[in-house]
Structure formats: C-alpha cells, structure tokens
Design an enzyme around this catalytic site. Structure first.
Site, PDB file in Angstrom:
ATOM      1  N   HIS A 488       8.668   5.065   2.923  1.00 34.71           N
ATOM      2  CA  HIS A 488       7.884   5.515   1.759  1.00 34.71           C
ATOM      3  C   HIS A 488       7.549   4.334   0.848  1.00 34.71           C
ATOM      4  O   HIS A 488       6.380   4.095   0.516  1.00 34.71           O
ATOM      5  CB  HIS A 488       8.688   6.562   0.986  1.00 34.71           C
ATOM      6  CG  HIS A 488       8.016   7.062  -0.249  1.00 34.71           C
ATOM      7  ND1 HIS A 488       7.406   8.294  -0.321  1.00 34.71           N
ATOM      8  CD2 HIS A 488       7.852   6.499  -1.478  1.00 34.71           C
ATOM      9  CE1 HIS A 488       6.891   8.463  -1.530  1.00 34.71           C
ATOM     10  NE2 HIS A 488       7.157   7.379  -2.262  1.00 34.71           N
ATOM     11  N   GLU A 489       8.571   3.599   0.446  1.00 34.74           N
ATOM     12  CA  GLU A 489       8.338   2.484  -0.470  1.00 34.74           C
ATOM     13  C   GLU A 489       7.531   1.377   0.202  1.00 34.74           C
ATOM     14  O   GLU A 489       6.743   0.692  -0.456  1.00 34.74           O
ATOM     15  CB  GLU A 489       9.674   1.936  -0.992  1.00 34.74           C
ATOM     16  CG  GLU A 489      10.521   2.957  -1.753  1.00 34.74           C
ATOM     17  CD  GLU A 489       9.777   3.622  -2.901  1.00 34.74           C
ATOM     18  OE1 GLU A 489       8.831   3.006  -3.452  1.00 34.74           O
ATOM     19  OE2 GLU A 489      10.127   4.756  -3.256  1.00 34.74           O
ATOM     20  N   HIS A 492       3.912   1.950  -0.264  1.00 36.86           N
ATOM     21  CA  HIS A 492       3.429   1.421  -1.539  1.00 36.86           C
ATOM     22  C   HIS A 492       3.208  -0.084  -1.438  1.00 36.86           C
ATOM     23  O   HIS A 492       2.231  -0.623  -1.975  1.00 36.86           O
ATOM     24  CB  HIS A 492       4.454   1.699  -2.645  1.00 36.86           C
ATOM     25  CG  HIS A 492       4.467   3.101  -3.141  1.00 36.86           C
ATOM     26  ND1 HIS A 492       3.337   3.771  -3.537  1.00 36.86           N
ATOM     27  CD2 HIS A 492       5.503   3.974  -3.334  1.00 36.86           C
ATOM     28  CE1 HIS A 492       3.658   4.994  -3.950  1.00 36.86           C
ATOM     29  NE2 HIS A 492       4.962   5.136  -3.829  1.00 36.86           N
ATOM     30  N   HIS A 495       0.011  -0.937   0.165  1.00 42.86           N
ATOM     31  CA  HIS A 495      -1.090  -0.678  -0.770  1.00 42.86           C
ATOM     32  C   HIS A 495      -1.290  -1.882  -1.691  1.00 42.86           C
ATOM     33  O   HIS A 495      -2.427  -2.255  -2.022  1.00 42.86           O
ATOM     34  CB  HIS A 495      -0.768   0.581  -1.578  1.00 42.86           C
ATOM     35  CG  HIS A 495      -1.968   1.262  -2.142  1.00 42.86           C
ATOM     36  ND1 HIS A 495      -1.868   2.382  -2.943  1.00 42.86           N
ATOM     37  CD2 HIS A 495      -3.293   1.009  -2.060  1.00 42.86           C
ATOM     38  CE1 HIS A 495      -3.076   2.777  -3.296  1.00 42.86           C
ATOM     39  NE2 HIS A 495      -3.957   1.961  -2.778  1.00 42.86           N
TER      40      HIS A 495
END
Length: 697
Positions: A488-489, A492, A495
């Site tokens: 999940h992290e 990010h 991104h």
C-alpha cells in the site's frame, strides 16, 4: 540557489534584497550530497529554529518581490514565481516535520510549538495579501494562450487556493481568519503530540510465565525484549501495533486483553494527555473558517475540491455501502460468536475477544494463521519482491546507497532508476517501531519532484512503518497484513517517484484526497496473486517456495470477514463526517457524540468510556478531515481498475504503461475522473467493490 530560485525564466522580475543566509547551518547550506539529499548526519537540534527563521525571512522577501513587481501580471512573472517561492522553507520544513513524525524528541516537539505561529502567519500573510491576489486574479481572468495542461492546472489551483484561503474577505473577516487558522494550527499539533504521548504512556507488564506460555515464540520474545529495554522483569506489551495486535490475537487472557483494549481505545480521552477539548475546539474553528468563507459546514468547504464534490454525495456513498454490507457484517459477528461458544467460550463476545476468536475461526475454516505464512515473508525477501514488482510493471531499479545519509540507523536509502537507466528518485525505508515514531504506516517526502528552470529536483520519498522487529533468534517476519501495508505505502511511493511535471503543487501525490489512495490500494491486490508470490516468497530457513496450497488458502481467506472490515471502516468515515457536517459549535460529550455517529455501523458491543476521536490523528492532526471516506472511495476505484490487470495479466505491460501514463505520472494536471476514465474506459461503480468482497458466497 535560494537567492534566485523564483527568478528562473522571469526576465521582468525585479531584483530582490535577500536576508543573509548562514551557510554554516547545514539546513541552509548547499548540499553537496548525492541527489542533494539531506545531510542528516550533520543536522543538530540547534539548527532548526534559526533555519526556520531565515527561511521564513527569505520567503517573505520572495513574496514581496512578486507583490511589488511594477510589470503587468503574467503567468510567467506571477503564477510561476509564486509556485517556486519558499524553496528554502520547504527544504527545512520537509526535514523537520517528517522527523517529528518518525524520530521525534521532546525538544523537537517544543521547537514545533515555537515555529508553528510564524509559519501560520506567513501562510496567512501570503493568502490574504490583496496585492498578490489582485495579480493572480488578473492572470486568471485573462488566461493567456499557449498554456500547457500543467500550466492551466497550476493557474486554476493558485486562484482557487487564494479564494479558499480568505483572499476575498473584507479586512475584519481576514483578521478573524488569521486568528482562527493560527489557533487551529497549534491545536492540531498538540492533538498529534498528545496522541503519541498517550500511546507511549501505557504498558502492561506480565511476570506470570503461565500467562504468556501459549503465545507464539516471536510474540513472547518481543515482549521479553520490550521488558528488558525498560528495565522490567518478565514480558511487556505496549500499545504499539506490533506489540498490541499479536498479544490480543494470540492470548486467551481476557482480563489483560480487556485492560489493553480499553487503554488503546481511550487514548486521549481524559487523563494527562486529554484531547477531548482539543477535538471540540478544532471542530469549532474549522466550522468558523468554513462559515467565514461562505460554507454551511467544514465538509462543504473541503468537498468542493474532491472527486465526490459535495456532502450529499459522500453521505449517499457511505449509506449505499453500509446498506449493501451491514447485514453481512452482522452475520460475521454471529459466525465468530457462535464459533467461540462452540469452543467453550461463555458470555457475550466483546471487542477484546474479537481478534482471538476470529483468528481461531480462520485457522479452523481456512487452516491458515499468521504463523504459517510469516516464514515466507522475511522482510528482506519482501523488499526484494516489492522491488521486483516495480521492475516488472514499470521497469524500475533500486540500488542501495550507503553514501546517502539517513536519520536513524534503522533507515536504508536506495537510488531509484528508470528502465533506461535514468535516475528518478531516492527512496528511504524505515520499518521498525520506536518510542520516537508515531504509530501506523505512511509515505512521505523530504522533497517532492519539481523543476526550477532547467534543473530537475529529484523526489526524496520515505516509507515509514511499524513492522515486527527481528529478535535474537528470528529475523523480521511479516504478517500478511504487514505485506499488504508495505505494498500500500509503496503504491504511494510510486505515485511520488514517477511524477512527471514542473510544479510541485500539482505533481505526484498532490491530487484530490479521495483519489490519492488509488495508487496505494491497487498495489495490495498483488499480495494474493500466486504468480507474484511464487517469484520471491520463500521459507526463510529452508528456501522452499511458498506452497501452492498455502497461496490458495490465502486467496480463499482474502475476503474473510470482508463485510465486517468494510463496515468498521465506514464507521470511521461516518464519524469524520459527523464532526465536520456540524453547523453549530459542539459543547457536549465527545464519546457520546461519536457513539451516536457510529451507531448505524455498530457491529461489536459498544463499550462506555472509549472513543476513537481523541486519537484519530488522520482527521484531527492530518489531512483527512471530511475526507476519511476517501479510503473506501478509492477502494471502489482500485477494485474496478485492478479488474483490467486481472483481465489482461497482472504484469501486462500495456495495462501497467497506461496506469503509469494516466494515473501515476500525471499528478493533478487534469481532473482525476478524466484521468481514470482514460485509463479504464469508464467511470467506476460501487458495485465493483461489493462484487470484490464476494458477499454471501
């Protein structure tokens, strides 16, 4: 660099008399380091406050030059310089506030309280300066031809930010705005500090060996290490997730678990680190600010700049998901309760019983528990697997760089390169809990990607987590949930690292809050893909690959208690919306207000004298106020988006290239719905998430 950063490409900018910069302060000096990374090994506490004072003075001089420019306002001499002002301040604050979260000290917390007023004053002085707004407004109302998509996005955002920060208010209301925002910034800071202090303040020491004998070795060893580090005998549990969660999951000691659960669920509710009054005042100040700006509630103000667009849409979204899943969530509770009673449990299944009995049921139904999976998720192997996934999808390469300074011995730094060898970012990984680090997991940046003139500044991305530490006998072995958290992290991080743009404020993760979780949440899907796991998930002792039947059980259990987990998450979103749709100041009891807000989504028995709100840092000390629903919103997006990978192949280059080009690299250059439709071919529907949960089957 700092004396002329905002002048690049601006031939009609006047000269600026800049404050003197003390180059002996490493926060202010030129960084002759790889990728101009922070020299953490040279930064001392005494450097921060002078650096802030100098950086604020430099920012004020830069802003004054823009405001007093006699030339006609243009995109080039007004909008771009505004965007590029404050580089030095961003550098200082980017280091300080990230370390305040990841490696804080009482001295840093005190510094934060001292510098926050000057930062808030600077922000207000910029947004409320009529000279600046007049220039911005003129450019906005007479938009020049030839602007790129990114230029237009920056112009739109700059104008709206001024409007939404009080630029159109009369002088009297501007003064109120200053007062409210100054107090609010201090209160949110105190809220976060109280939450961290309350988490660290409670521990449970056990000296009776019979009460820990049933625990897995890694839990018992971790508790023993914690006790020894505190000079205590026996075994100690803290409220940090890697300590708290395993204990309540594997221990049958109800009295101890109840004590821990109550302590965890009442952090900041009364006592030395009480946040109750902070909650009420934060909510009141946000309402006052919204009212000043012409909105009925703070949620109305926030949601104007979200994909959801308005309060009614969010309430409808939450209700649709709740109506579709509440019945199944109640069944989940009944299933676990009936199972517990079949195993001899007597009484009502309470919240502190849930982790233990749901894990027991999971073991019986799916023959699966964390201890079976963890040997295949050695942290070093997981890192290799995650990096491998980034290489397969986007061609990225990760090279350890021992010559890049880090802020703590636990932290590792990596150089990130694109498929053609082009260097694109630096990635810091910080995995283990410590008293100086707040709970949870997050991605952050010491510096975002942007360009000044022809010079590109590489993003410096950091992933901060609280995973299980290695012990004297075992390496760090992750649970399946920790693997999902890492993915999940890391989404990010992608991104931020793959951002392709000149302007920081519309680049990378600087997108609508209910869109920003799409890149992170879609990455979690690979955690249950056998084709991915087979590449790297090997037993840390034998080297054997993860068995196919174990992967199948993981997949079968993927939606285990999905409805319960969904409704629990909805309850947090509903609480957030309840606080931020208030139209009058709240003077009542925080716990009672929260209980009423959560009541429609209540599954487990409610317990008096507990509350999430008083430690809910996401909404009271972070950026998720009136935005927590965004996690579920993004789940709808990712469920629909990942179905394309499932259809074409989880490593399909055509799909991954499209996702990078349309989602990861674009930042806020266009409206997120336009970007999403360009990738997926249609707008997302709630049905995609409901179908993914596979309810009733």
């Amino acid at each position: 660099m700092y004396l002329s950063a905002l002048m690049f490409g601006c031939s009609d900018m006047p000269k600026v008399n800049m404050p003197e910069v003390d180059k002996s302060n490493p926060l202010l000096a030129e960084w002759n380091t790889p990728f101009e990374t922070p020299p953490f090994d040279k930064i001392e506490l005494s450097h921060y406050k002078p650096a802030f004072e100098t950086a604020v003075a430099v920012s004020r001089a830069e802003i004054e030059a823009i405001a007093t420019n006699p030339a006609k306002p243009t995109f080039k001499n007004t909008i771009v310089p505004l965007e590029q002002s404050g580089i030095l301040l961003s550098r200082v604050s980017g280091i300080f506030y990230n370390l305040l979260e990841a490696d804080a000290s009482p001295e840093m917390q005190q510094i934060s309280l001292e510098v926050q007023p000057m930062l808030t004053a600077l922000s207000n002085d910029i947004s409320l300066d009529p000279r600046l707004f007049a220039r911005v407004k003129e450019v906005y109302n007479n938009q020049p031809k030839g602007l790129s998509k990114e230029d237009k996005a920056l112009l739109e955002k700059t104008y709206k930010d001024f409007k939404r920060s009080g630029a159109d208010l009369n002088d009297e209301d501007k003064e109120l705005y200053r007062r409210y925002t100054s107090e609010l910034s201090e209160l949110t800071l105190r809220f976060g500090q109280n939450s961290l202090a309350a988490t660290n303040a409670f521990t449970l020491n056990i000296t009776d060996e019979s009460k820990v004998a049933e625990l897995p070795d890694f839990v018992r060893e971790g508790m023993a290490l914690e006790a020894a580090s505190r000079g205590e005998k026996g075994w100690t549990v803290t409220l940090q997730a890697p300590s708290y969660i395993p204990f309540v999951t594997y221990s049958s000691q109800r009295a101890e678990k109840e004590q821990l659960w109550r302590a965890y669920q009442s952090r900041g509710l009364g006592g030395e680190f009480d946040n109750s009054e902070n909650v009420k005042r934060i909510v009141e100040l946000r309402l006052k600010i919204a009212n000043l700006l012409g909105y009925d509630s703070y949620a109305d103000y926030v949601l104007e700049n979200r994909m959801a667009q308005n309060t009614a849409a969010v309430q409808s979204f939450l209700k649709e998901l709740l109506d579709a899943t509440k019945e199944y969530a109640d069944r989940d509770y009944d299933t676990i309760s009936e199972f517990a009673h079949s195993q001899g449990f007597d009484g009502t299944l309470m919240p502190w019983d849930w982790a233990y009995w749901s894990d027991k049921y999971k073991q019986e139904r799916y023959a699966l528990n964390d201890e079976m999976v963890k040997p295949y998720f050695k942290l070093e192997n997981v890192i290799s697997g995650v990096f491998m996934l980034a290489e397969k999808l986007y061609g990225l390469q990760f090279t350890p760089r021992e010559d890049i300074a880090v802020y703590h011995p636990d932290v590792k730094a990596y150089e990130v390169s694109d498929a053609d060898g082009t260097k694109i970012a630096v990635l810091y990984l910080d995995f283990f809990p410590r008293a100086s680090k707040r709970a949870g997991a997050w991605m952050t940046e010491f510096r975002s990607a942007f360009s000044v003139g022809n010079k590109k500044m590489y993003p410096l991305v950091s992933l901060v987590m609280n995973f299980t530490k290695p012990t004297e006998t075992k390496p760090s072995l992750l649970t399946f949930e920790e693997l999902e958290t890492f993915l999940h992290e890391f989404g990010h991080a992608l991104h931020g690292m793959l951002a392709e743009g000149k302007y920081e404020s519309v680049n990378g993760t600087n997108v609508y809050r209910d869109f920003v979780e799409l890149p992170s949440q879609i990455m979690e899907n690979w955690a249950t893909e056998k084709e991915f796991l087979d590449l790297w998930a090997k037993h840390y002792e034998t080297g054997e690959p993860i068995p196919a039947e174990l992967v199948e059980r993981i997949v079968d259990a993927q939606n285990y208690l999905a409805a319960y987990a969904n409704v629990r998450q909805l309850s947090f979103g509903m609480t957030d919306m309840a606080w931020h749709t208030l139209t009058e100041p709240f003077a009542g009891d925080v716990a009672s207000f929260e209980a009423a807000a959560m009541a429609p989504a209540q599954i487990l028995p409610a317990v008096d004298d507990t509350a999430v709100s008083t430690s809910f840092t996401h909404i009271f000390a972070g950026g998720y106020a009136a935005g927590y629903y965004g996690y579920k919103w993004s789940e709808v997006l990712e469920a629909d988006a990942f179905s394309l990978f499932k259809e074409k192949g989880i490593f399909n280059p055509e799909v991954s290239t499209s996702f990078r080009r349309n989602i990861l690299s674009q930042g806020g250059h266009e409206h997120p719905m336009e970007l999403y439709v360009r990738f997926r071919g249609h707008k997302p529907e709630v049905k995609a998430l409901i179908d993914k949960m596979n309810l009733g089957k």
